[in-house]
Design an enzyme around this catalytic site. Structure first.
Site, PDB file in Angstrom:
ATOM      1  N   SER A  44      11.290  -5.857  -3.612  1.00 52.49           N
ATOM      2  CA  SER A  44       9.929  -6.376  -3.411  1.00 52.49           C
ATOM      3  C   SER A  44       9.056  -6.109  -4.631  1.00 52.49           C
ATOM      4  CB  SER A  44       9.294  -5.712  -2.180  1.00 52.49           C
ATOM      5  OG  SER A  44      10.117  -5.818  -1.050  1.00 52.49           O
ATOM      6  N   SER A  45       9.227  -4.944  -5.250  1.00 51.59           N
ATOM      7  CA  SER A  45       8.385  -4.564  -6.391  1.00 51.59           C
ATOM      8  C   SER A  45       8.652  -5.419  -7.611  1.00 51.59           C
ATOM      9  CB  SER A  45       8.604  -3.090  -6.736  1.00 51.59           C
ATOM     10  OG  SER A  45       8.305  -2.275  -5.631  1.00 51.59           O
ATOM     11  N   TYR A 133      18.839  -2.597   3.577  1.00 51.71           N
ATOM     12  CA  TYR A 133      17.414  -2.436   3.276  1.00 51.71           C
ATOM     13  C   TYR A 133      16.647  -2.720   4.554  1.00 51.71           C
ATOM     14  CZ  TYR A 133      12.922  -3.233   0.804  1.00 51.71           C
ATOM     15  OH  TYR A 133      11.618  -3.183   0.375  1.00 51.71           O
ATOM     16  N   LYS A 161      18.335   1.963   2.766  1.00 56.06           N
ATOM     17  CA  LYS A 161      16.983   2.195   2.254  1.00 56.06           C
ATOM     18  C   LYS A 161      16.068   2.113   3.467  1.00 56.06           C
ATOM     19  CE  LYS A 161      13.273   0.528  -0.704  1.00 56.06           C
ATOM     20  NZ  LYS A 161      12.689  -0.610  -1.441  1.00 56.06           N
ATOM     21  N   THR A 163      12.766   2.199   5.047  1.00 59.87           N
ATOM     22  CA  THR A 163      11.319   2.060   4.871  1.00 59.87           C
ATOM     23  C   THR A 163      10.701   1.873   6.247  1.00 59.87           C
ATOM     24  OG1 THR A 163      11.778   1.005   2.748  1.00 59.87           O
ATOM     25  CG2 THR A 163       9.528   0.897   3.547  1.00 59.87           C
ATOM     26  N   GLY A 185      11.887   5.116   1.851  1.00 60.17           N
ATOM     27  CA  GLY A 185      11.283   3.954   1.230  1.00 60.17           C
ATOM     28  C   GLY A 185       9.772   3.971   1.158  1.00 60.17           C
ATOM     29  N   ASP A 187       6.759   5.883  -0.412  1.00 63.49           N
ATOM     30  CA  ASP A 187       6.401   6.892  -1.417  1.00 63.49           C
ATOM     31  C   ASP A 187       5.431   7.929  -0.859  1.00 63.49           C
ATOM     32  OD1 ASP A 187       7.671   4.782  -2.645  1.00 63.49           O
ATOM     33  OD2 ASP A 187       6.292   4.643  -4.335  1.00 63.49           O
ATOM     34  N   GLU A 188       4.491   7.460  -0.018  1.00 60.97           N
ATOM     35  CA  GLU A 188       3.465   8.356   0.512  1.00 60.97           C
ATOM     36  C   GLU A 188       4.000   9.297   1.590  1.00 60.97           C
ATOM     37  OE1 GLU A 188       2.851   4.328   2.633  1.00 60.97           O
ATOM     38  OE2 GLU A 188       3.726   5.107   0.775  1.00 60.97           O
ATOM     39  N   ILE A 202      13.474   5.462  -2.912  1.00 58.42           N
ATOM     40  CA  ILE A 202      13.332   4.253  -3.719  1.00 58.42           C
ATOM     41  C   ILE A 202      11.892   3.796  -3.565  1.00 58.42           C
ATOM     42  CG2 ILE A 202      14.067   1.858  -4.031  1.00 58.42           C
ATOM     43  CD1 ILE A 202      16.751   2.695  -2.670  1.00 58.42           C
ATOM     44  N   SER A 204       8.101   1.934  -5.530  1.00 60.46           N
ATOM     45  CA  SER A 204       7.429   1.210  -6.610  1.00 60.46           C
ATOM     46  C   SER A 204       6.587   2.125  -7.478  1.00 60.46           C
ATOM     47  CB  SER A 204       6.562   0.094  -6.025  1.00 60.46           C
ATOM     48  OG  SER A 204       5.617   0.617  -5.109  1.00 60.46           O
TER      49      SER A 204
END
Length: 289
Positions: A44-45, A133, A161, A163, A185, A187-188, A202, A204
């Site tokens: 996506s990134s 994913y 992955k 998320t 997936g 980051d936060e 993984i 962005s």
């Protein structure tokens, strides 16, 4: 295949063409400056779902050349056009990518049997490993433990992955499949994933903040969870500001400020609003990005 993988950004010019030299610079930034363990290419990134098949292949090739074996490479080949996914999977496999990944087919309400067949078709055609994913918030596809059980029966499905904010399912997957790779997936939410036993992440924002992500993982593995939380707090301060200014536009502007030609976003995404550029400069300054 463990550790921090950047979901690679791709620079485009105003006409939507790939900026090859800029892409090479982004790859080098991730490897040399952020010191990531791998690159997740055409996710996506990378604005993948707005690209032609030939553009996707060009990105796979450029990244493979510039990486030159330095870090692990995962090729995201997922598409609701299964023929395209197979074609991309074969191409990335020929280039030597360490694993394929594919987003669950989306938009149409595919049955689980159709989703399972999608993955098996790509694996059978390429002979490469596969990382599922799973991103239900964007695809509308939520899989339960029994469905993951079916997918993981294929030895070529080496991981997921993940998320998703369902940490109960994450815990169940980790306990049942200690030998499968699980990548966080979000980051936060990295610290929660690491505490839950993920093998890596993984994301962005690792394009500009990969060092902190690695630090969170290392501190957790050393049992220094309180210190890891402090790094996560700073990371989330960064993420909040990035999201407020515009995710991909801001990440690319940060790289531009650092001397990297990260280009612009592909239409219909808008470029960064010029009025926000000073705020991005402040972000770089405040957090030493």
């Amino acid at each position: 295949m463990k550790g921090i993988f950047s979901a690679l950004l791709v620079p485009f010019d105003e006409n939507g063409a790939i900026k090859e030299q800029g892409l090479r610079e982004v790859v080098r930034q991730n490897i040399d400056q952020q010191q990531v363990d791998g690159l997740y290419v055409n996710g996506s990134s990378g604005e993948n779902f707005m690209l032609s098949t030939e553009q996707k292949k060009a990105i796979f090739k450029i990244v493979s050349e510039e990486n030159n074996g330095a870090v692990k490479l995962i090729a995201q080949v997922g598409s609701i056009n299964l023929d395209e996914a197979v074609d991309l999977g074969k191409y990335a496999t020929e280039l030597g990518y360490d694993s394929l990944s594919a987003v669950t087919p989306f938009y149409y309400k595919f049955t689980f049997e159709e989703i399972k067949n999608y993955y098996e078709t790509i694996i059978d055609a390429t002979g490469n490993n596969m990382i599922i994913y799973a991103i239900p918030a964007l695809t509308g596809v939520s899989m339960d433990l029994a469905q993951f059980d079916e997918l993981f029966q294929n030895e070529k499905v080496i991981g997921v992955k993940y998320t998703d904010g369902n940490f109960y399912l994450l815990e169940r997957l980790r306990k049942r499949y200690p030998n499968k790779l699980i990548y966080s997936g979000f980051d936060e939410m990295l610290i929660y994933g690491v505490i839950s036993g993920v093998d890596g992440a993984i994301g962005s924002t690792f394009n500009i903040n990969g060092k902190r992500a690695k630090q969170i993982m290392e501190l957790c593995h050393e049992g220094k969870v309180d210190e890891a939380y402090e790094v996560q707090h700073v990371t989330n301060d960064i993420i909040e500001k990035v999201l407020d200014l515009g995710l991909y536009q801001t990440l690319k502007e940060v790289l531009y400020i650092k001397g990297i030609d990260a280009g612009t976003c592909k239409k219909p995404m808008s470029p960064l609003d010029a009025s926000k550029k000073d705020a991005v400069k402040q972000l770089v300054h405040d957090f030493d990005l």
